[in-house]
Design a protein around this motif. Structure first.
Motif, mmCIF file in Angstrom:
data_model
loop_
_atom_site.group_PDB
_atom_site.id
_atom_site.type_symbol
_atom_site.label_atom_id
_atom_site.label_comp_id
_atom_site.label_asym_id
_atom_site.label_seq_id
_atom_site.Cartn_x
_atom_site.Cartn_y
_atom_site.Cartn_z
ATOM 1 N N ILE A 58 -18.014 -39.427 36.509
ATOM 2 C CA ILE A 58 -17.471 -38.811 37.714
ATOM 3 C C ILE A 58 -18.620 -38.392 38.617
ATOM 4 N N ASP A 341 -17.174 -43.005 42.343
ATOM 5 C CA ASP A 341 -16.881 -43.283 40.939
ATOM 6 C C ASP A 341 -16.687 -44.780 40.755
ATOM 7 N N TYR A 346 -12.467 -40.958 36.710
ATOM 8 C CA TYR A 346 -11.863 -39.830 37.425
ATOM 9 C C TYR A 346 -10.341 -39.856 37.264
#
Length: 365
Positions: A58, A341, A346
C-alpha cells in the motif's frame, strides 16, 4: 410569537433553529486537529513504510477527510503535496458524469436520447442511449484488461497504441456482444463516447472550456487539468488531474445532492440517477455496484454490500492503482485517497472501517 422578547434572545434563538452549513471558500475551513489510537490505526494501514523501489504494498499518496464541510484530516506522502494535481485515473469517469449533469440541467440532452444523436459515428450502434453509456452497458465487446493482459486489452490499445489518436472512434469500431442496456461490462470506451457526445451536446465552441465553466469554477476548483486525445476530446476515462482538496469539493457537491451553497448545480434527479444501481447488474463478490458512472455500496442481485463496514448509502468514484473518493452522506463524510498501489493489496473496506472509527466514531455492525 417573538413579541416582548429581547433582541439578543431572538438572535440566539434564530441561530439555534437555523440550519448552518459549512462550505469552502477559496480554502477549506478546518476543524479541530484529531489524534489518538483510531487515527493511529488508520495511518498504520494507509501509510505503512513506503516501498518505492519495488512498488509493492500500500502506497498512499494523499488522504484527506471532510466532515460537515470542514477539512479535519490531511496527510501526504511520496511526491504528492496539497498543491499537486494528482492523476485520478478512472475517477475521471465520475467527473465526466458531474459535467454531463450540468448539461442535463440545461436541457441539452435526456438520458434516453440515442447517443448517435450527439456522436454520429455511432450509426453502427444506433440503439445505444446516453443512459446505457452511463451504466457501462453499451453492449460493445470491450476488454477492460490492464497491464496483466495487455495483448487483448481494449483499454491499453485505446490509451497507448492504435486507438490513442481518436479514442471514441476506436471504441465505436468494437462489435456488440449484447443488446445495449441489457448487461453491465465496465468500459473506459463507454466513458470516452460520453466525452465525444458532450462535444456536440454543448457545441464545439463551448466544449474546450465546459468542464471548467460548468463544474470546476462554480466549485472553486482552480488547478484542474484534463487531457484530450488528438481530436480535442477529453479523455473522460482516465486523464483528469485534481488536487485532493479540489476533488473533495466534487465529493461535497454529491454528498449534498448536487447543491453548492444556495445554487442547485446538479439537479437532484441527476444525482439520484448516479446513485441508483443499474437494474440489470449481476453481482460479483466484493465488487462495488455500478450506478450512473459512480460506484455504490449496495446489496444487489442477492449479494451483500461490497463494503460491509460502511453504510449502505456510501458511494464512490474509483480509479486504477488505488484512487478513491468515498462519499458517506449519512455521516457527512467525504474521504479522498490517492495512491500508487501496483499489486492490488489495498482494500476499500479496510480503509473505510478505520476511517469511520476515527472520524465518525463508529463502525456499522
Amino acid at each position: 410569537m417573538f413579541k416582548g422578547l429581547p433582541l439578543l434572545f431572538m438572535l440566539q434563538l434564530f441561530s439555534l433553529t437555523a440550519h448552518a452549513e459549512n462550505w469552502p471558500a477559496e480554502q477549506w475551513s478546518t476543524g479541530a486537529t484529531l489524534s489518538g489510537p483510531t487515527i493511529q490505526a488508520l495511518e498504520t494501514y494507509a501509510f505503512p513504510p513506503r516501498d518505492d523501489a519495488s512498488r509493492k504494498g500500500i502506497r498512499t499518496d494523499a488522504l484527506l477527510v471532510i466532515r460537515d464541510g470542514q477539512l479535519i484530516y490531511e496527510r501526504y506522502a511520496g511526491p504528492t503535496t496539497a498543491d499537486t494535481p494528482h492523476l485520478t485515473w478512472s475517477i475521471s469517469k465520475s467527473l465526466m458524469a458531474a459535467v454531463l449533469g450540468v448539461a442535463y440541467d440545461e436541457g441539452l440532452f435526456r438520458l434516453q436520447d440515442p447517443a448517435l444523436k450527439f456522436y454520429p459515428p455511432l450509426e453502427k450502434h444506433p440503439a445505444i442511449t446516453m443512459a446505457d453509456l452511463l451504466h457501462w452497458a453499451s453492449g460493445l465487446d470491450w476488454q477492460e484488461d490492464y497491464e496483466y493482459a495487455p495483448l487483448k486489452s481494449s483499454v491499453v490499445a485505446m490509451l497507448y497504441t492504435r486507438g490513442h489518436h481518436d479514442m471514441a472512434a476506436f471504441t465505436t469500431d468494437h462489435a456488440e456482444y449484447a443488446q445495449p442496456g441489457q448487461a453491465f461490462r465496465y468500459s473506459s470506451g463507454d466513458s470516452n463516447l460520453l466525452a465525444a457526445a458532450l462535444k456536440n451536446i454543448v457545441g464545439p465552441a463551448q466544449y474546450r472550456d465546459y468542464p471548467w465553466t460548468a463544474l470546476f469554477e462554480p466549485l472553486g476548483i482552480r488547478h484542474a487539468v484534463w487531457e484530450t486525445d488528438a481530436t480535442g476530446t477529453f479523455v473522460a476515462s482516465s486523464y483528469a488531474y485534481l488536487t485532493a482538496r479540489d476533488l473533495a469539493r466534487v465529493g461535497l457537491l454529491m454528498a449534498r445532492d448536487g447543491r453548492w451553497g444556495d445554487r442547485q448545480l446538479l439537479p437532484k434527479d441527476w444525482v439520484a440517477f448516479n446513485r441508483q444501481p443499474f437494474d440489470r447488474y449481476r453481482a460479483h463478490q466484493d465488487e462495488a455496484v455500478p450506478g450512473g458512472h459512480w460506484w455504490l455500496n449496495r446489496a444487489a442481485d442477492g449479494a451483500a454490500q461490497p463494503w460491509p463496514d460502511a453504510p449502505a448509502d456510501t458511494f464512490a468514484a474509483l480509479g486504477h492503482w488505488g484512487q478513491a473518493m468515498y462519499v458517506i452522506p449519512s455521516e457527512h463524510l467525504v474521504i479522498v485517497r490517492y495512491g500508487d498501489d501496483r499489486d492490488g493489496s489495498y482494500r476499500h473496506n479496510e480503509l473505510l472501517k478505520r476511517a469511520r472509527m476515527a472520524f465518525a466514531g463508529k463502525v456499522q455492525p
